[in-house]
Every structure is written in structure tokens, then in C-alpha cells.
Design a protein around this motif. Structure first.
Motif, PDB file in Angstrom:
ATOM      1  N   ARG A 284       9.396  66.991  26.499  1.00  0.00           N
ATOM      2  CA  ARG A 284       9.029  66.740  25.086  1.00  0.00           C
ATOM      3  C   ARG A 284       7.576  66.335  25.037  1.00  0.00           C
ATOM      4  O   ARG A 284       6.954  66.026  26.046  1.00  0.00           O
ATOM      5  CB  ARG A 284       9.923  65.671  24.449  1.00  0.00           C
ATOM      6  CG  ARG A 284       9.605  64.205  24.800  1.00  0.00           C
ATOM      7  CD  ARG A 284      10.113  63.263  23.681  1.00  0.00           C
ATOM      8  NE  ARG A 284      10.106  61.851  24.039  1.00  0.00           N
ATOM      9  CZ  ARG A 284       8.977  61.118  24.173  1.00  0.00           C
ATOM     10  NH1 ARG A 284       7.799  61.684  24.046  1.00  0.00           N
ATOM     11  NH2 ARG A 284       9.020  59.829  24.474  1.00  0.00           N
ATOM     12  N   PHE A 285       6.994  66.320  23.828  1.00  0.00           N
ATOM     13  CA  PHE A 285       5.571  65.956  23.704  1.00  0.00           C
ATOM     14  C   PHE A 285       5.354  64.486  24.071  1.00  0.00           C
ATOM     15  O   PHE A 285       6.128  63.612  23.669  1.00  0.00           O
ATOM     16  CB  PHE A 285       5.104  66.196  22.252  1.00  0.00           C
ATOM     17  CG  PHE A 285       3.689  65.712  22.020  1.00  0.00           C
ATOM     18  CD1 PHE A 285       3.460  64.478  21.409  1.00  0.00           C
ATOM     19  CD2 PHE A 285       2.593  66.477  22.437  1.00  0.00           C
ATOM     20  CE1 PHE A 285       2.153  64.021  21.206  1.00  0.00           C
ATOM     21  CE2 PHE A 285       1.297  66.020  22.239  1.00  0.00           C
ATOM     22  CZ  PHE A 285       1.060  64.786  21.625  1.00  0.00           C
ATOM     23  N   VAL A 286       4.301  64.247  24.875  1.00  0.00           N
ATOM     24  CA  VAL A 286       3.860  62.871  25.165  1.00  0.00           C
ATOM     25  C   VAL A 286       2.358  62.841  24.865  1.00  0.00           C
ATOM     26  O   VAL A 286       1.623  63.745  25.271  1.00  0.00           O
ATOM     27  CB  VAL A 286       4.104  62.511  26.656  1.00  0.00           C
ATOM     28  CG1 VAL A 286       3.518  61.146  26.985  1.00  0.00           C
ATOM     29  CG2 VAL A 286       5.595  62.565  26.989  1.00  0.00           C
TER      30      VAL A 286
ATOM     31  N   GLN B 184      -1.776  61.227  30.605  1.00  0.00           N
ATOM     32  CA  GLN B 184      -2.754  61.121  31.695  1.00  0.00           C
ATOM     33  C   GLN B 184      -2.513  59.838  32.497  1.00  0.00           C
ATOM     34  O   GLN B 184      -2.595  59.841  33.726  1.00  0.00           O
ATOM     35  CB  GLN B 184      -4.178  61.112  31.106  1.00  0.00           C
ATOM     36  CG  GLN B 184      -5.271  61.156  32.204  1.00  0.00           C
ATOM     37  CD  GLN B 184      -5.145  62.397  33.088  1.00  0.00           C
ATOM     38  OE1 GLN B 184      -5.109  63.521  32.593  1.00  0.00           O
ATOM     39  NE2 GLN B 184      -5.011  62.180  34.417  1.00  0.00           N
ATOM     40  N   HIS B 185      -2.150  58.812  31.796  1.00  0.00           N
ATOM     41  CA  HIS B 185      -1.873  57.512  32.440  1.00  0.00           C
ATOM     42  C   HIS B 185      -0.713  57.659  33.442  1.00  0.00           C
ATOM     43  O   HIS B 185      -0.802  57.238  34.599  1.00  0.00           O
ATOM     44  CB  HIS B 185      -1.486  56.529  31.319  1.00  0.00           C
ATOM     45  CG  HIS B 185      -1.848  55.113  31.618  1.00  0.00           C
ATOM     46  ND1 HIS B 185      -3.044  54.742  32.182  1.00  0.00           N
ATOM     47  CD2 HIS B 185      -1.133  53.953  31.452  1.00  0.00           C
ATOM     48  CE1 HIS B 185      -3.072  53.431  32.336  1.00  0.00           C
ATOM     49  NE2 HIS B 185      -1.914  52.950  31.893  1.00  0.00           N
ATOM     50  N   VAL B 186       0.322  58.347  32.984  1.00  0.00           N
ATOM     51  CA  VAL B 186       1.489  58.558  33.857  1.00  0.00           C
ATOM     52  C   VAL B 186       1.108  59.439  35.031  1.00  0.00           C
ATOM     53  O   VAL B 186       1.448  59.146  36.188  1.00  0.00           O
ATOM     54  CB  VAL B 186       2.641  59.212  33.045  1.00  0.00           C
ATOM     55  CG1 VAL B 186       3.780  59.629  33.973  1.00  0.00           C
ATOM     56  CG2 VAL B 186       3.155  58.243  31.971  1.00  0.00           C
TER      57      VAL B 186
ATOM     58  N   LYS C  44       0.128  60.209  40.850  1.00  0.00           N
ATOM     59  CA  LYS C  44      -0.768  60.590  41.947  1.00  0.00           C
ATOM     60  C   LYS C  44      -1.044  59.379  42.835  1.00  0.00           C
ATOM     61  O   LYS C  44      -0.965  59.461  44.066  1.00  0.00           O
ATOM     62  CB  LYS C  44      -2.069  61.141  41.351  1.00  0.00           C
ATOM     63  CG  LYS C  44      -2.981  61.812  42.372  1.00  0.00           C
ATOM     64  CD  LYS C  44      -4.156  62.480  41.680  1.00  0.00           C
ATOM     65  CE  LYS C  44      -5.110  63.114  42.729  1.00  0.00           C
ATOM     66  NZ  LYS C  44      -6.303  63.717  42.065  1.00  0.00           N
ATOM     67  N   LYS C  45      -1.304  58.218  42.197  1.00  0.00           N
ATOM     68  CA  LYS C  45      -1.672  57.006  42.957  1.00  0.00           C
ATOM     69  C   LYS C  45      -0.519  56.607  43.897  1.00  0.00           C
ATOM     70  O   LYS C  45      -0.748  56.242  45.050  1.00  0.00           O
ATOM     71  CB  LYS C  45      -1.963  55.879  41.976  1.00  0.00           C
ATOM     72  CG  LYS C  45      -2.290  54.543  42.649  1.00  0.00           C
ATOM     73  CD  LYS C  45      -2.549  53.449  41.610  1.00  0.00           C
ATOM     74  CE  LYS C  45      -2.751  52.091  42.320  1.00  0.00           C
ATOM     75  NZ  LYS C  45      -2.891  50.997  41.314  1.00  0.00           N
TER      76      LYS C  45
ATOM     77  N   ILE D  46      10.858  54.495  31.522  1.00  0.00           N
ATOM     78  CA  ILE D  46      11.319  55.484  32.513  1.00  0.00           C
ATOM     79  C   ILE D  46      11.471  56.854  31.846  1.00  0.00           C
ATOM     80  O   ILE D  46      11.081  57.874  32.400  1.00  0.00           O
ATOM     81  CB  ILE D  46      12.662  55.028  33.143  1.00  0.00           C
ATOM     82  CG1 ILE D  46      12.425  53.829  34.076  1.00  0.00           C
ATOM     83  CG2 ILE D  46      13.308  56.188  33.931  1.00  0.00           C
ATOM     84  CD1 ILE D  46      13.710  53.214  34.619  1.00  0.00           C
ATOM     85  N   SER D  47      11.957  56.866  30.605  1.00  0.00           N
ATOM     86  CA  SER D  47      12.158  58.166  29.931  1.00  0.00           C
ATOM     87  C   SER D  47      10.819  58.853  29.678  1.00  0.00           C
ATOM     88  O   SER D  47      10.707  60.078  29.789  1.00  0.00           O
ATOM     89  CB  SER D  47      12.917  57.972  28.612  1.00  0.00           C
ATOM     90  OG  SER D  47      12.112  57.273  27.701  1.00  0.00           O
ATOM     91  N   THR D  48       9.775  58.066  29.395  1.00  0.00           N
ATOM     92  CA  THR D  48       8.462  58.705  29.204  1.00  0.00           C
ATOM     93  C   THR D  48       8.000  59.372  30.492  1.00  0.00           C
ATOM     94  O   THR D  48       7.520  60.505  30.493  1.00  0.00           O
ATOM     95  CB  THR D  48       7.416  57.649  28.748  1.00  0.00           C
ATOM     96  OG1 THR D  48       7.830  57.109  27.508  1.00  0.00           O
ATOM     97  CG2 THR D  48       6.032  58.272  28.613  1.00  0.00           C
ATOM     98  N   VAL D  49       8.181  58.653  31.615  1.00  0.00           N
ATOM     99  CA  VAL D  49       7.808  59.256  32.917  1.00  0.00           C
ATOM    100  C   VAL D  49       8.603  60.530  33.142  1.00  0.00           C
ATOM    101  O   VAL D  49       8.065  61.573  33.512  1.00  0.00           O
ATOM    102  CB  VAL D  49       8.060  58.258  34.068  1.00  0.00           C
ATOM    103  CG1 VAL D  49       7.790  58.943  35.416  1.00  0.00           C
ATOM    104  CG2 VAL D  49       7.201  57.023  33.906  1.00  0.00           C
ATOM    105  N   SER D  50       9.912  60.499  32.830  1.00  0.00           N
ATOM    106  CA  SER D  50      10.765  61.687  33.046  1.00  0.00           C
ATOM    107  C   SER D  50      10.282  62.852  32.182  1.00  0.00           C
ATOM    108  O   SER D  50      10.186  63.996  32.647  1.00  0.00           O
ATOM    109  CB  SER D  50      12.219  61.332  32.693  1.00  0.00           C
ATOM    110  OG  SER D  50      13.013  62.491  32.776  1.00  0.00           O
TER     111      SER D  50
END
Ligand code: RIB
Length: 337
Positions: free
Chosen positions: A28-30, A36-38, A43-44, A17-21
Motif C-alpha cells: 500500500r502507499f507509504v 525512505q526512513h524504513v 539497510k542499516k 510493524i505494519s508500515t515496515v511490512s
């Protein structure tokens, strides 16, 4: 259909969840592949941020309320558009309320904006209804009063020097040789109108021209009001050969009435307005007028409010008085000998 949450997106993208946030808020850098996956999952699923939840957490809505007296008046339309632009540039949305010059409707909008938890308000009063303004004082949200004086010390204020503008308009007509100068005012309970009339009187007195009450007619700041007021002026025992009209919307109406009465502008009658709305340079003849610094007013009002919202300034103690400018166009000319 239930709302898509960050949790749904994390499950779809198989990340935390934190990565999505962090991807949504860019906090922060992802790594680009995961990012792109997120983004594909957002979008989906058609994810939309839940601003209500966010504002409940942060206590701010990043929204500014703006109340104007008459959205159909181009002066207010122009200043509203510029306030919206300046607010948007600084990350704020603007909710516009049009009080229709009606204090009863104005108080409803004040309640609506407070209920929507706007962070602050820019307020142009419909009239001297102090009780309406006190609603803001009781709510403790920052307010900037623009254009019209509201007799309380609880807000920053952005005005123009209306008295000097009225003086400059009348002085322009006097320097063209006019001595029979009429004045069409706005509503008598509005500070800008009364201040402009004071400037008209000061210019007459300074030039030794007697003030004649029959040459002053009260209008309503609207086109039809300007028509009606000019018709009344043209009935005066001695019709004026120049008229200072206290806003451009009424000046446009006044020009129509003068033409309908068979008068040529400016050959038979000079007319000068106040505001310099876009229409002033589009009518024929183009309107000589006193320009209000609409863009500067909008920028000051927005900046003063956001300074308080961002904590850069605590007290509401700014009082900005801006200067107007005489714009000479084709609706004024030297008095015929
Ligand atoms: O045109 C509307 C008028 O009302 C403007 O002159 C502005 O100053 C407002 O007070």
C-alpha cells in the motif's frame, strides 16, 4: 548473531510493524519520507526476508524443482537455462537436480526436492524407472514431464515428434543419394532414441532400402559414446556412406572418429545429428541436424506447471507434441558417384 526481524526494523525506524511490512511488500502507499526512513533502517540493520517463515504462512515457496539426466549435455544445459529464465520471469526460483542418468540418484533428488517443499517439478527422466515417478504422484505436487515419456497419466507432458524427426533425418540422406545409411542410437530404454530409430526404419522402408542391423549401433548420448559407436560402424564389412546420429553430442564424437579414420566429412561420409545444440553450428564442418524446439519446450513446460501452481488449471491433462525442423549445414553432401 540472531536474525534481524521486522520488529527490529520498526523499532529502529520508529514506525509500526505494519508500515515496515507495507514498505517491504509494496502492498500500500507509504509517504515517501517514512518510506525512505524504513528503507534506511532495513539497510542499516541488514534485514533479509525470512522466506521459510513466509512459506510456512502461505504454504508456497515460489520454487520449482527441475530434474535433468545429464547437466553436462548441452541439450539439457540449454533447456535448463531457458526453464530457469521463464520461471524467474514469473517470480519463481528454480532448483536444478542432475541425476547423471542414474535412477538411484534421481530418486534421491526427488526426495530432496519434496523435502525442500518445492511447489512443483519439471521432470526429465533418467530412464524408465516408473517407481521413481510415483514418488511425485504420492506427494500430490504438480509435475510436468518433458522430453521423455513416463508411462503414467499423472502429469502434463511436453514432447517432440521424435519419430518424424528420425524420418526427416534419414529422408535427407536418402535424397542426397545415400543408400548405405548407418544409425547411432541413444540408450535403448529411452523413448526419444527408440522413436528416432523407428523414423529411420520407416524412411528406409518407404525408399525400398533394406534395413541392415549391422549398420545400427547403440550409443549413450555422450561424445565418447559417439566416437566408439562410429569406430564400430566403420568396422562393418561394408562401411556406411552416411550416418544418422540420434543426438548432436554423439554426432560430434562420431565426426572425430571418422576424421581419425582418414575420412573427409561430408565428401567420404555424411553425418546428420539431432537436437541442434549451439555446438552444432560451431563445429567444422557445421553439423546438419534435426532441431528440437528447445525454447518452446522450456516455455510450455514452465507455463503448464505455473498454470497449475496458480490454480488457473486443476487437471494434469495436457499432452503437447512439438515438431522438429531439419537444419541443413555442411556435414552432409550428395553421395560420390
Ligand atoms: O542429447 C540428449 C538427448 O536426450 C536429446 O536428444 C533429448 O531429446 C534427450 O532425450
Amino acid at each position: 548473531m540472531s536474525r534481524i526481524t521486522i520488529k527490529d526494523v520498526a523499532r529502529e525506524a520508529d514506525v509500526s510493524i505494519s508500515t515496515v511490512s507495507h514498505v517491504i511488500n509494496d502492498t500500500r502507499f507509504v509517504d515517501p519520507v517514512t518510506k525512505q526512513h524504513v528503507q534506511d533502517a532495513l539497510k542499516k540493520l541488514g534485514y533479509r526476508p525470512n522466506n521459510v517463515a513466509r512459506s510456512l504462512r502461505s504454504g508456497v515457496t515460489k520454487t520449482i524443482g527441475l530434474i535433468v539426466p545429464d547437466a553436462s549435455n548441452l541439450f539439457f544445459a540449454e533447456i535448463a537455462r531457458k526453464i530457469e529464465n521463464y520461471g524467474f520471469q514469473q517470480g519463481y526460483s528454480v532448483i536444478l537436480g542432475n541425476s547423471d542418468n542414474d535412477p538411484a540418484k534421481e530418486i534421491q533428488y526427488i526426495h530432496t526436492l519434496l523435502a525442500k517443499s518445492v511447489d512443483g517439478v519439471i521432470f526429465i527422466s533418467a530412464g524408465a524407472e516408473l517407481r521413481n515417478f510415483k514418488q511425485f504422484a504420492d506427494s500430490n505436487i504438480p509435475v510436468v514431464v518433458a522430453d521423455r515419456v513416463v508411462p503414467v497419466e499423472l502429469a502434463d507432458v511436453v514432447l517432440v515428434d521424435n519419430e518424424q524427426g528420425g524420418y526427416d533425418a534419414t529422408r535427407c540422406l536418402i535424397e542426397l543419394g545415400h543408400t548405405l545409411i548407418g544409425c547411432i542410437t541413444g540408450p535403448n530404454d529411452l523413448s526419444p532414441s527408440m522413436q528416432r530409430l523407428d523414423g529411420y526404419k520407416r524412411a528406409l522402408q518407404e525408399a525400398g532400402i533394406p534395413f541392415r542391423s549391422e549398420l545400427v549401433v547403440t550409443g549413450d548420448f555422450q561424445i565418447q559414446g559417439g566416437c566408439d559407436a562410429m569406430n564400430q560402424l566403420l568396422q562393418a564389412p561394408e562401411r556406411p556412406d552416411a550416418v544418422f546420429v540420434c543426438n548432436d553430442m554423439m554426432a560430434v564424437g562420431a565426426m572425430t572418429s571418422a576424421r581419425n579414420a582418414g575420412l573427409a566429412i561430408p565428401a567420404d561420409l555424411s553425418i546428420i545429428g539431432f537436437d541442434d545444440i549451439e555446438l552444432a553450428s560451431a563445429v567444422s564442418p557445421t553439423l546438419t541436424t534435426i532441431a528440437q524446439p528447445i525454447d518452446e519446450m522450456a516455455r510450455y513446460a514452465t507455463d503448464l506447471l505455473i498454470q497449475r501452481l496458480s490454480g488457473r488449471r486443476k487437471d494434469a491433462n495436457q499432452r503437447i507434441i512439438l515438431k522438429t525442423t531439419l537444419i541443413e549445414r555442411a556435414s552432409t553432401a550428395r553421395r560420390k558417384p
